[in-house]
Design a protein around this motif. Structure first.
Motif, PDB file in Angstrom:
ATOM      1  N   SER A 134       0.851  -1.061   0.159  1.00  0.00           N
ATOM      2  CA  SER A 134      -0.069  -0.036   0.065  1.00  0.00           C
ATOM      3  C   SER A 134       0.939   1.319   0.012  1.00  0.00           C
ATOM      4  O   SER A 134       2.167   1.120   0.426  1.00  0.00           O
ATOM      5  N   PHE A 135       0.151   2.407  -0.369  1.00  0.00           N
ATOM      6  CA  PHE A 135       1.051   3.595  -0.460  1.00  0.00           C
ATOM      7  C   PHE A 135       1.401   3.990   1.056  1.00  0.00           C
ATOM      8  O   PHE A 135       2.366   4.490   1.365  1.00  0.00           O
ATOM      9  N   ASP A 136       0.524   3.658   2.035  1.00  0.00           N
ATOM     10  CA  ASP A 136       0.532   3.962   3.301  1.00  0.00           C
ATOM     11  C   ASP A 136       1.818   3.343   3.735  1.00  0.00           C
ATOM     12  O   ASP A 136       2.788   3.766   4.705  1.00  0.00           O
ATOM     13  N   HIS A 137       2.116   1.859   3.442  1.00  0.00           N
ATOM     14  CA  HIS A 137       3.171   1.083   3.690  1.00  0.00           C
ATOM     15  C   HIS A 137       4.454   1.817   3.160  1.00  0.00           C
ATOM     16  O   HIS A 137       5.477   1.977   3.889  1.00  0.00           O
ATOM     17  N   LEU A 138       4.444   2.201   2.133  1.00  0.00           N
ATOM     18  CA  LEU A 138       5.690   2.984   1.529  1.00  0.00           C
ATOM     19  C   LEU A 138       6.190   4.321   2.625  1.00  0.00           C
ATOM     20  O   LEU A 138       7.227   4.363   2.573  1.00  0.00           O
ATOM     21  N   GLU A 139       5.193   4.933   2.846  1.00  0.00           N
ATOM     22  CA  GLU A 139       5.228   6.248   3.749  1.00  0.00           C
ATOM     23  C   GLU A 139       5.776   5.601   5.049  1.00  0.00           C
ATOM     24  O   GLU A 139       6.877   6.351   5.417  1.00  0.00           O
ATOM     25  N   THR A 140       5.631   4.566   5.599  1.00  0.00           N
ATOM     26  CA  THR A 140       6.063   4.116   6.590  1.00  0.00           C
ATOM     27  C   THR A 140       7.744   3.695   6.340  1.00  0.00           C
ATOM     28  O   THR A 140       8.463   3.790   7.345  1.00  0.00           O
ATOM     29  N   ILE A 141       7.706   3.055   5.162  1.00  0.00           N
ATOM     30  CA  ILE A 141       9.352   2.807   4.932  1.00  0.00           C
ATOM     31  C   ILE A 141      10.310   3.769   4.677  1.00  0.00           C
ATOM     32  O   ILE A 141      11.213   3.912   5.122  1.00  0.00           O
ATOM     33  N   TYR A 142       9.661   4.789   3.878  1.00  0.00           N
ATOM     34  CA  TYR A 142      10.652   5.800   3.308  1.00  0.00           C
ATOM     35  C   TYR A 142      10.434   7.144   4.240  1.00  0.00           C
ATOM     36  O   TYR A 142      11.435   8.015   4.348  1.00  0.00           O
ATOM     37  N   GLY A 143       9.362   7.540   5.283  1.00  0.00           N
ATOM     38  CA  GLY A 143       9.327   8.369   5.816  1.00  0.00           C
ATOM     39  C   GLY A 143       9.639   9.819   5.220  1.00  0.00           C
ATOM     40  O   GLY A 143       8.884   9.778   3.938  1.00  0.00           O
ATOM     41  N   PRO A 144      10.260  10.848   5.503  1.00  0.00           N
ATOM     42  CA  PRO A 144      10.563  12.040   4.877  1.00  0.00           C
ATOM     43  C   PRO A 144      11.340  12.001   3.603  1.00  0.00           C
ATOM     44  O   PRO A 144      11.564  12.939   2.898  1.00  0.00           O
ATOM     45  N   ARG A 145      12.001  10.676   3.151  1.00  0.00           N
ATOM     46  CA  ARG A 145      12.559  10.492   2.071  1.00  0.00           C
ATOM     47  C   ARG A 145      11.698  10.515   0.891  1.00  0.00           C
ATOM     48  O   ARG A 145      12.248  10.560  -0.395  1.00  0.00           O
ATOM     49  N   GLY A 146      10.503  10.190   1.046  1.00  0.00           N
ATOM     50  CA  GLY A 146       9.419   9.989  -0.140  1.00  0.00           C
ATOM     51  C   GLY A 146       8.344  10.977  -0.089  1.00  0.00           C
ATOM     52  O   GLY A 146       8.277  11.473   0.854  1.00  0.00           O
TER      53      GLY A 146
ATOM     54  N   THR B 137      -1.860  10.214  -9.156  1.00  0.00           N
ATOM     55  CA  THR B 137      -0.905  10.452  -7.873  1.00  0.00           C
ATOM     56  C   THR B 137       0.023   9.003  -8.188  1.00  0.00           C
ATOM     57  O   THR B 137      -0.454   7.982  -8.377  1.00  0.00           O
ATOM     58  N   ALA B 138       1.294   9.450  -7.412  1.00  0.00           N
ATOM     59  CA  ALA B 138       2.507   8.417  -7.625  1.00  0.00           C
ATOM     60  C   ALA B 138       3.230   8.755  -6.208  1.00  0.00           C
ATOM     61  O   ALA B 138       3.053   9.671  -5.843  1.00  0.00           O
ATOM     62  N   TYR B 139       3.975   7.719  -5.569  1.00  0.00           N
ATOM     63  CA  TYR B 139       4.513   7.862  -4.665  1.00  0.00           C
ATOM     64  C   TYR B 139       6.388   7.809  -5.250  1.00  0.00           C
ATOM     65  O   TYR B 139       6.655   7.097  -5.928  1.00  0.00           O
ATOM     66  N   LEU B 140       6.866   9.073  -4.938  1.00  0.00           N
ATOM     67  CA  LEU B 140       8.399   9.138  -5.495  1.00  0.00           C
ATOM     68  C   LEU B 140       9.537   9.408  -4.361  1.00  0.00           C
ATOM     69  O   LEU B 140       9.112   9.875  -3.286  1.00  0.00           O
ATOM     70  N   VAL B 141      10.359   8.885  -4.505  1.00  0.00           N
ATOM     71  CA  VAL B 141      11.783   8.978  -3.578  1.00  0.00           C
ATOM     72  C   VAL B 141      12.892   9.363  -4.525  1.00  0.00           C
ATOM     73  O   VAL B 141      13.171   8.559  -5.701  1.00  0.00           O
ATOM     74  N   ARG B 142      13.333  10.258  -3.941  1.00  0.00           N
ATOM     75  CA  ARG B 142      14.691  10.842  -4.669  1.00  0.00           C
ATOM     76  C   ARG B 142      15.986  10.265  -4.246  1.00  0.00           C
ATOM     77  O   ARG B 142      15.979  10.311  -3.076  1.00  0.00           O
ATOM     78  N   HIS B 143      16.788  10.086  -5.351  1.00  0.00           N
ATOM     79  CA  HIS B 143      18.316   9.602  -4.875  1.00  0.00           C
ATOM     80  C   HIS B 143      19.022  10.443  -5.691  1.00  0.00           C
ATOM     81  O   HIS B 143      19.387  10.094  -6.858  1.00  0.00           O
TER      82      HIS B 143
END
Length: 203
Positions: A137-149, A160-166
């Motif tokens: 779930s997108f909520d799970h992604l937020e738990t994994i990445y926190g402020p990084r995503g 809508t999409a979930y983005l993590v920058r590197h």
């Protein structure tokens, strides 16, 4: 969760709604070899999608790449090394391609001007280095990445999409057309992957 208008894969994938790059589907020329279908690993699916046994060699998809498929690699060199199974023109200088070996049917490769600019998957594994994967779930992604995503929207305000920058590269997680949660996980330069999602086109 809304799903962006996207480029669909060829063949059987048109029926499964497999997410590719977050862009509208162009008219593809016939691929040089019929690409195999990629399996869907939705919520509740086992860790190895579609009966595929998880392998340490195909467990991780990062912004650096997947196994021998490194972002920035040249299509002609990968082809000469026997690492490309099929190719299909998308638009302009953009070409989709299939992997060989353990990565066959697991990842979709996208090249621009002959260089690898995006790698995507609709299966789990592979997972991101942080452990994020298709089916979550997108909520799970937020738990994994926190402020990084962060959740982002496309320019049209329709998806809508979930983005993590590197640095200059990104991990992008987009939804599934009929199930909640992540349906496609893609990595590559922000200048290609993120732009394609936001603008709804690759060219």
């Amino acid at each position: 969760m809304n799903r962006p208008p996207i480029r669909t894969l060829v063949g059987a994938l048109l029926l499964t709604g497999l997410l590719a790059t977050g862009v509208a589907a162009p008219a593809h020329a016939a691929p040089t070899r019929t690409p195999p279908a990629l399996a869907w690993a939705g919520p509740g699916a086992p860790p190895a999608a579609a009966g595929r046994t998880a392998s340490a060699q195909t467990d991780v998809l990062s912004v650096q790449g997947a196994g021998p498929y490194l972002v920035g690699a040249r299509l002609d060199q990968l082809t000469a090394a026997g690492l490309i199974d099929w190719t299909a023109p998308v638009c302009g200088t953009v070409v989709d391609a299939g992997a060989t070996g353990e990565w066959a049917g697991v990842i979709l490769l996208t090249f621009q001007n002959g260089r690898l600019v995006a790698i995507g998957t609709a299966t789990a594994p592979p997972r991101s280095p942080a452990g994020a994967a298709v089916g979550m779930s997108f909520d799970h992604l937020e738990t994994i990445y926190g402020p990084r995503g962060a959740l982002i929207g496309n320019d049209a305000g329709t998806a809508t999409a979930y983005l993590v920058r590197h640095g200059s590269r990104v991990e992008l997680f987009t939804g599934h057309p009929i199930r909640p949660g992540v349906g496609y996980f893609q990595v590559g330069p922000a200048s290609f992957v993120e732009r394609a999602f936001r603008q709804g086109r690759t060219c």
